[in-house]
Scaffold this motif. Structure first.
Motif, short mmCIF file in Angstrom:
data_model
loop_
_atom_site.label_atom_id
_atom_site.label_comp_id
_atom_site.label_asym_id
_atom_site.label_seq_id
_atom_site.Cartn_x
_atom_site.Cartn_y
_atom_site.Cartn_z
N LEU A 168 43.24 -6.07 76.30
CA LEU A 168 42.22 -6.01 75.36
C LEU A 168 42.47 -4.76 74.52
CD1 LEU A 168 39.34 -6.70 74.65
CD2 LEU A 168 38.67 -5.01 76.54
N SER A 169 43.31 -3.83 74.85
CA SER A 169 43.61 -2.59 74.36
C SER A 169 44.51 -2.73 73.06
CB SER A 169 44.03 -1.30 75.16
OG SER A 169 43.19 -1.00 76.20
N VAL A 170 45.43 -3.67 73.43
CA VAL A 170 46.44 -4.05 72.30
C VAL A 170 45.65 -4.96 71.20
CG1 VAL A 170 48.58 -5.32 71.90
CG2 VAL A 170 48.52 -3.91 73.75
N VAL A 171 44.89 -5.83 71.67
CA VAL A 171 43.96 -6.38 70.63
C VAL A 171 43.26 -5.55 69.69
CG1 VAL A 171 42.38 -8.13 70.20
CG2 VAL A 171 44.04 -8.67 71.88
N ILE A 172 42.69 -4.53 70.31
CA ILE A 172 41.69 -3.81 69.64
C ILE A 172 42.47 -2.71 68.66
CG2 ILE A 172 40.25 -2.03 69.73
CD1 ILE A 172 39.06 -3.26 72.20
N LEU A 173 43.55 -2.34 69.14
CA LEU A 173 44.44 -1.15 68.20
C LEU A 173 44.79 -2.02 67.33
CD1 LEU A 173 45.52 1.43 68.30
CD2 LEU A 173 47.36 0.74 69.96
N VAL A 174 45.78 -3.15 67.64
CA VAL A 174 46.42 -3.76 66.43
C VAL A 174 45.56 -4.34 65.45
CG1 VAL A 174 47.81 -5.73 65.99
CG2 VAL A 174 48.46 -4.29 67.99
N ILE A 175 44.65 -5.30 65.83
CA ILE A 175 43.79 -5.98 64.83
C ILE A 175 42.83 -4.75 64.18
CG2 ILE A 175 42.06 -7.61 64.54
CD1 ILE A 175 44.81 -8.63 65.09
N GLY A 176 42.20 -3.99 65.13
CA GLY A 176 41.24 -3.07 64.78
C GLY A 176 41.73 -2.07 63.50
N MET A 177 43.03 -1.36 63.91
CA MET A 177 43.82 -0.65 62.91
C MET A 177 44.21 -1.31 61.73
SD MET A 177 44.63 2.43 62.30
CE MET A 177 44.57 3.20 63.89
N ASP A 178 44.69 -2.58 61.85
CA ASP A 178 45.16 -3.45 60.70
C ASP A 178 44.04 -3.65 59.70
OD1 ASP A 178 47.87 -3.11 61.48
OD2 ASP A 178 47.87 -5.01 62.09
N VAL A 179 42.73 -4.14 60.29
CA VAL A 179 41.87 -4.48 59.51
C VAL A 179 41.32 -3.36 58.74
CG1 VAL A 179 39.33 -5.26 59.46
CG2 VAL A 179 41.02 -6.77 60.76
N PHE A 180 41.36 -2.23 59.42
CA PHE A 180 40.70 -1.00 58.78
C PHE A 180 41.69 -0.34 57.64
CE2 PHE A 180 41.31 3.66 58.47
CZ PHE A 180 40.00 4.08 58.18
N LEU A 181 42.81 -0.51 57.86
CA LEU A 181 43.87 -0.22 56.65
C LEU A 181 43.73 -1.12 55.68
CD1 LEU A 181 46.92 0.77 58.91
CD2 LEU A 181 45.43 2.34 57.44
N ILE A 182 43.53 -2.30 55.84
CA ILE A 182 43.34 -3.62 54.73
C ILE A 182 42.04 -3.14 53.99
CG2 ILE A 182 42.88 -5.89 54.28
CD1 ILE A 182 44.91 -6.60 56.56
N VAL A 183 41.14 -2.86 54.68
CA VAL A 183 39.75 -2.51 54.13
C VAL A 183 39.66 -1.35 53.10
CG1 VAL A 183 37.22 -1.83 54.46
CG2 VAL A 183 38.36 -3.84 55.82
N VAL A 184 40.38 -0.22 53.71
CA VAL A 184 40.58 0.93 53.03
C VAL A 184 41.50 0.75 51.58
CG1 VAL A 184 41.89 3.19 52.81
CG2 VAL A 184 40.58 2.59 55.00
N SER A 185 42.65 -0.12 51.58
CA SER A 185 43.35 -0.41 50.55
C SER A 185 42.48 -1.40 49.60
CB SER A 185 44.46 -1.34 50.89
OG SER A 185 45.61 -0.66 51.60
N TYR A 186 41.76 -2.35 50.11
CA TYR A 186 40.95 -3.09 49.06
C TYR A 186 39.68 -2.27 48.59
CZ TYR A 186 43.70 -7.21 48.89
OH TYR A 186 44.82 -8.10 48.64
N THR A 187 39.18 -1.11 49.28
CA THR A 187 38.34 -0.46 48.51
C THR A 187 38.70 0.28 47.54
OG1 THR A 187 37.21 -0.19 50.87
CG2 THR A 187 36.78 1.40 49.00
N GLN A 188 39.98 0.84 47.56
CA GLN A 188 40.49 1.58 46.57
C GLN A 188 40.95 0.58 45.40
OE1 GLN A 188 40.67 4.80 46.57
NE2 GLN A 188 39.70 4.78 48.54
N ILE A 189 41.37 -0.75 45.55
CA ILE A 189 41.77 -1.60 44.75
C ILE A 189 40.35 -2.11 44.04
CG2 ILE A 189 42.22 -3.85 44.38
CD1 ILE A 189 44.31 -3.51 46.74
N VAL A 190 39.36 -2.41 44.58
CA VAL A 190 38.08 -2.71 43.86
C VAL A 190 37.64 -1.68 42.88
CG1 VAL A 190 35.73 -3.07 44.14
CG2 VAL A 190 37.45 -4.36 45.77
N ARG A 191 37.57 -0.23 43.39
CA ARG A 191 37.38 0.88 42.70
C ARG A 191 38.21 0.91 41.25
NH1 ARG A 191 36.59 5.65 46.96
NH2 ARG A 191 34.64 5.05 47.80
N ALA A 192 39.46 0.75 41.37
CA ALA A 192 40.29 0.85 40.43
C ALA A 192 40.03 -0.54 39.49
CB ALA A 192 41.78 0.69 40.92
#
Length: 315
Positions: A203-227
């Protein structure tokens, strides 16, 4: 074959994969779309690799990541589907204990790697849109190789303990796995004793991997949308956002069934087992099938090169 009712299976030599319990009579029919999707996945991903290798203009970071995604999809689908089809077609349900653990590692490792590749592709889109003048200097070939190695090594190290944790437990209940492949929790649940360590780690691996990856993707696309919103014209905004379309589509194709599978496995105790297993298999087949199609249709360079190859063969 081991007696599945025995109470003294400490180290089983084989497991028995049931396929999709309750739908045994339909295994042949279910195998048809599975086989079609797998064939499309093989042809599509090998075609992407061939086109990118042949076309010098595609030797760019985005297409290197796309090639890595294709390799990951090929390994991911091939690690499970041939055995699944052998169950459906030949009733070949036995799988060696070590082969089961190997399949488990490849399955979960490359699912994690695929998620990491999506983060790398999101970073590529972020640099291309938010800092286009420095794209070639930031994402050099050396940097791309380092990113790919980091994704593979980090996820491989995170997933590596899972087969060892599964081997650690004695199996004194049964050697029957009600699944088409050796999924981690499905195997560990067969062990006797307190398996909370294995369960919590998975469970920890799933939360760490998917959670962190989704967070980084959201951050990237937030900056992309702003640009994109700062661009002067509507046409410019649509054209720029269109360069992200393929990536967004494959992200949705990957994470949507992943989230559904994870939630039903952990909390959907009322979800029928056959339905859960079907979705788990669709999750492993649909993204590898759709990814090359999405990129082939939405990426002009790949589409044009593919049409050139077809026209050349017809003339």
């Amino acid at each position: 074959m081991l007696n599945s009712n025995t109470t003294d299976i400490n180290s089983p030599s084989t497991f028995i994969l049931l396929g999709i319990p309750g739908l045994e009579a339909a295994h042949i029919w279910i195998s048809i779309p599975f086989c079609v999707m797998y064939t499309i996945a093989l042809l599509g991903n090998f075609t992407v690799l061939f086109i990118v290798k042949r076309e010098q203009s595609l030797h760019e970071p985005m297409y290197y990541f796309l090639c890595m995604l294709s390799v990951t999809d090929l390994i991911l689908s091939t690690s499970t589907l041939p055995k699944t089809l052998s169950i459906f077609w030949f009733n070949s349900r036995e799988i060696n204990f070590n082969a089961c653990l190997t399949q488990m590692f490849f399955l979960h490792c490359f699912l994690s790697i695929e998620s990491g590749i999506f983060v790398a592709m999101a970073f590529d889109r972020y640099v291309a849109i938010c800092d286009p003048l420095r794209h070639s200097t930031i994402l050099t070939n050396t940097v791309v190789v380092k990113i790919i190695l980091a994704v593979v090594l980090c996820n491989g190290i995170l997933v590596l303990p899972t087969p060892f944790l599964a081997r650690w437990w004695p199996y004194c209940r049964t050697n029957i796995i009600p699944h088409t492949h050796c999924e981690y929790i499905a195997v560990v649940k067969l062990a006797c004793g307190d398996i909370r360590v294995s369960s919590y780690y998975g469970l920890s691996v799933v939360i760490l991997v998917i959670g962190m990856d989704v967070f980084l993707i959201v951050v990237s696309y937030t900056q992309i949308v702003r640009a994109i919103l700062r661009l002067p014209t509507k046409d410019a905004r649509l054209k720029t956002f269109g360069t992200c379309g393929s990536h967004l589509c494959v992200i949705l194709a990957f994470y949507s069934p992943a989230l559904f599978t994870f939630l039903t496995h952990r909390f959907g105790h009322n979800v029928p087992l056959p339905f859960h297993i079907l979705i788990a298999n669709v999750y492993l087949l649909v993204p590898p099938m759709l990814n090359p199609i999405i990129y082939g249709v939405r990426t002009r360079q790949i589409r044009d090169r593919l049409l050139q190859l077809f026209n050349h063969k017809m003339t």
